[in-house]
Design an enzyme around this catalytic site. Sequence first.
Site, PDB file in Angstrom:
ATOM      1  N   GLY A  46      -0.493  -6.242   4.618  1.00 51.70           N
ATOM      2  CA  GLY A  46      -1.407  -7.463   5.072  1.00 51.70           C
ATOM      3  C   GLY A  46      -2.714  -7.082   5.724  1.00 51.70           C
ATOM      4  N   GLN A  51     -10.404  -7.528  10.775  1.00 53.07           N
ATOM      5  CA  GLN A  51      -9.879  -5.871  10.685  1.00 53.07           C
ATOM      6  C   GLN A  51     -10.891  -5.308   9.989  1.00 53.07           C
ATOM      7  OE1 GLN A  51      -5.464  -6.656   9.900  1.00 53.07           O
ATOM      8  NE2 GLN A  51      -5.567  -4.752  10.830  1.00 53.07           N
ATOM      9  N   CYS A  94       0.237  -1.624  12.475  1.00 53.67           N
ATOM     10  CA  CYS A  94      -0.952  -2.276  12.067  1.00 53.67           C
ATOM     11  C   CYS A  94      -1.926  -1.186  11.841  1.00 53.67           C
ATOM     12  CB  CYS A  94      -1.616  -2.948  13.396  1.00 53.67           C
ATOM     13  SG  CYS A  94      -2.994  -3.780  13.550  1.00 53.67           S
ATOM     14  N   LEU A  95      -2.797  -1.577  10.855  1.00 54.25           N
ATOM     15  CA  LEU A  95      -4.017  -0.677  10.361  1.00 54.25           C
ATOM     16  C   LEU A  95      -4.973  -0.382  11.478  1.00 54.25           C
ATOM     17  CD1 LEU A  95      -4.060  -2.076   6.411  1.00 54.25           C
ATOM     18  CD2 LEU A  95      -2.799  -0.159   7.346  1.00 54.25           C
ATOM     19  N   HIS A 136       1.906 -11.971  11.831  1.00 57.86           N
ATOM     20  CA  HIS A 136       1.006 -10.774  12.424  1.00 57.86           C
ATOM     21  C   HIS A 136      -0.376 -11.003  11.905  1.00 57.86           C
ATOM     22  CE1 HIS A 136       0.495  -6.246  12.932  1.00 57.86           C
ATOM     23  NE2 HIS A 136      -0.570  -6.738  12.146  1.00 57.86           N
ATOM     24  N   GLU A 137      -0.568 -11.412  10.774  1.00 53.51           N
ATOM     25  CA  GLU A 137      -2.085 -11.596  10.233  1.00 53.51           C
ATOM     26  C   GLU A 137      -2.876 -12.951  10.778  1.00 53.51           C
ATOM     27  OE1 GLU A 137      -3.181  -8.993   8.924  1.00 53.51           O
ATOM     28  OE2 GLU A 137      -1.334  -8.300   8.434  1.00 53.51           O
ATOM     29  N   HIS A 140      -4.063 -11.895  14.452  1.00 50.62           N
ATOM     30  CA  HIS A 140      -5.446 -11.165  14.194  1.00 50.62           C
ATOM     31  C   HIS A 140      -6.250 -12.232  14.279  1.00 50.62           C
ATOM     32  CE1 HIS A 140      -4.585  -7.085  13.567  1.00 50.62           C
ATOM     33  NE2 HIS A 140      -3.852  -7.242  12.694  1.00 50.62           N
TER      34      HIS A 140
HETATM   35  O1  K1U Z   1      -2.539  -6.341   9.738  1.00 49.24           O
HETATM   36  C1  K1U Z   1      -2.186  -5.073   9.531  1.00 49.24           C
HETATM   37  O2  K1U Z   1      -2.899  -4.203  10.200  1.00 49.24           O
HETATM   38  C2  K1U Z   1      -1.266  -4.706   8.267  1.00 49.24           C
HETATM   39  C3  K1U Z   1       0.225  -4.158   8.839  1.00 49.24           C
HETATM   40  C4  K1U Z   1       0.866  -5.491   8.632  1.00 49.24           C
HETATM   41  C5  K1U Z   1       2.185  -5.500   9.115  1.00 49.24           C
HETATM   42  C6  K1U Z   1       2.943  -4.389   9.042  1.00 49.24           C
HETATM   43  C7  K1U Z   1       4.454  -4.742   9.332  1.00 49.24           C
HETATM   44  C8  K1U Z   1       4.887  -5.516   9.825  1.00 49.24           C
HETATM   45  C9  K1U Z   1       4.105  -6.910  10.061  1.00 49.24           C
HETATM   46  C10 K1U Z   1       2.700  -6.582   9.405  1.00 49.24           C
HETATM   47  C11 K1U Z   1       0.493  -3.056   7.837  1.00 49.24           C
HETATM   48  O3  K1U Z   1       0.517  -3.252   6.582  1.00 49.24           O
HETATM   49  S1  K1U Z   1       1.096  -1.589   8.671  1.00 49.24           S
HETATM   50  C12 K1U Z   1       1.251  -0.594   7.271  1.00 49.24           C
HETATM   51  C13 K1U Z   1       2.730  -1.166   6.690  1.00 49.24           C
HETATM   52  O4  K1U Z   1       3.329  -1.682   7.441  1.00 49.24           O
HETATM   53  C14 K1U Z   1       3.170  -0.447   5.377  1.00 49.24           C
HETATM   54  C15 K1U Z   1       2.555   0.322   4.777  1.00 49.24           C
HETATM   55  C16 K1U Z   1       2.845   0.934   3.414  1.00 49.24           C
HETATM   56  C17 K1U Z   1       4.042   0.386   2.727  1.00 49.24           C
HETATM   57  C18 K1U Z   1       4.735  -0.461   3.633  1.00 49.24           C
HETATM   58  C19 K1U Z   1       4.414  -1.064   4.729  1.00 49.24           C
HETATM   59 ZN    ZN Z   2      -2.327  -5.556  12.196  1.00 50.60          ZN
END
Ligand code: K1U
Ligand code: ZN
Length: 172
Positions: A46, A51, A94-95, A136-137, A140
Site C-alpha cells: 500500500g 508518503q 510501514c514504508l 492503514h492507508e 495516513h
Molecule cells: O503504508 C505503507 O507504508 C505501506 C505498508 C502497508 C501495510 C503493511 C502491513 C500492514 C498494513 C499496511 C507496507 O506495504 S510495509 C511492507 C510490507 O508489508 C510488505 C512488503 C513486501 C511484501 C509484503 C509485504
Molecule cells: Zn504506512
Amino acid sequence: MAILEIVIAPDPVLKTVCEPVSEVDDNIRTLLSDMLDTMYKAPGIGLAACQVGVTKRVIVVDVSDDKEENKPYCMVNPEVTWESDEWSVYQEGCLSLPEQYADVERPAAVKVKYLDENGKKLEIEADGLLATCIQHEIDHLDGLLFVDHISKLKRGMIMKKLKKVVAAKAAS
Ligand code: K1U
Ligand code: ZN
C-alpha cells in the site's frame, strides 16, 4: 514510469490531514500511476500520497500474492462507511518507518467508498489483509501512523530504533 521518494518519519508531512480531491483528472491519474510504480518497487502492499509528499486523499493498495498478475486498487477520497464489530490483529509495517513492525488491532472487515482512477463512485467490502491495509492507508490521509495505535512505551521504542536504522543507512 516514475519512482517517487518515500518520506521517512518523523516528517511533518506524515502528520498532515490530507485534502479531498475535487476532480479525478490526468494529474491525479499520473500520481496514481507513479504511486503504484513506487509501491511495487519498494516493495509494499500500500501507499498513501502523503508518503510521497503529496497531501491529497489518494491511496493505492495491492495485497495480491500472485506475482504474475497485479490486482491494484486505486482509491481517491476513500471513506470507511461500515466497520465490523469483530476486530483482528495483524503485524503491520510501514514504508515510512523502515524495518519497524508491531501488532495492530483494527476492525476485521470494512466497507469503503471511493472514486476510481476514472472518477467512478465505487464501494467495496474488504476483510483480511486488504481491510487492514486500506485502514492503514486511510490513517495516513488523517496524519496517523500504525504506531499511533500502540502503547506510548512501544511507540517510543520503535521511534528510537528507527533513528538508528536511518542513521545507519545514511552512514552506509
Ligand atoms: O503504508 C505503507 O507504508 C505501506 C505498508 C502497508 C501495510 C503493511 C502491513 C500492514 C498494513 C499496511 C507496507 O506495504 S510495509 C511492507 C510490507 O508489508 C510488505 C512488503 C513486501 C511484501 C509484503 C509485504
Ligand atoms: Zn504506512
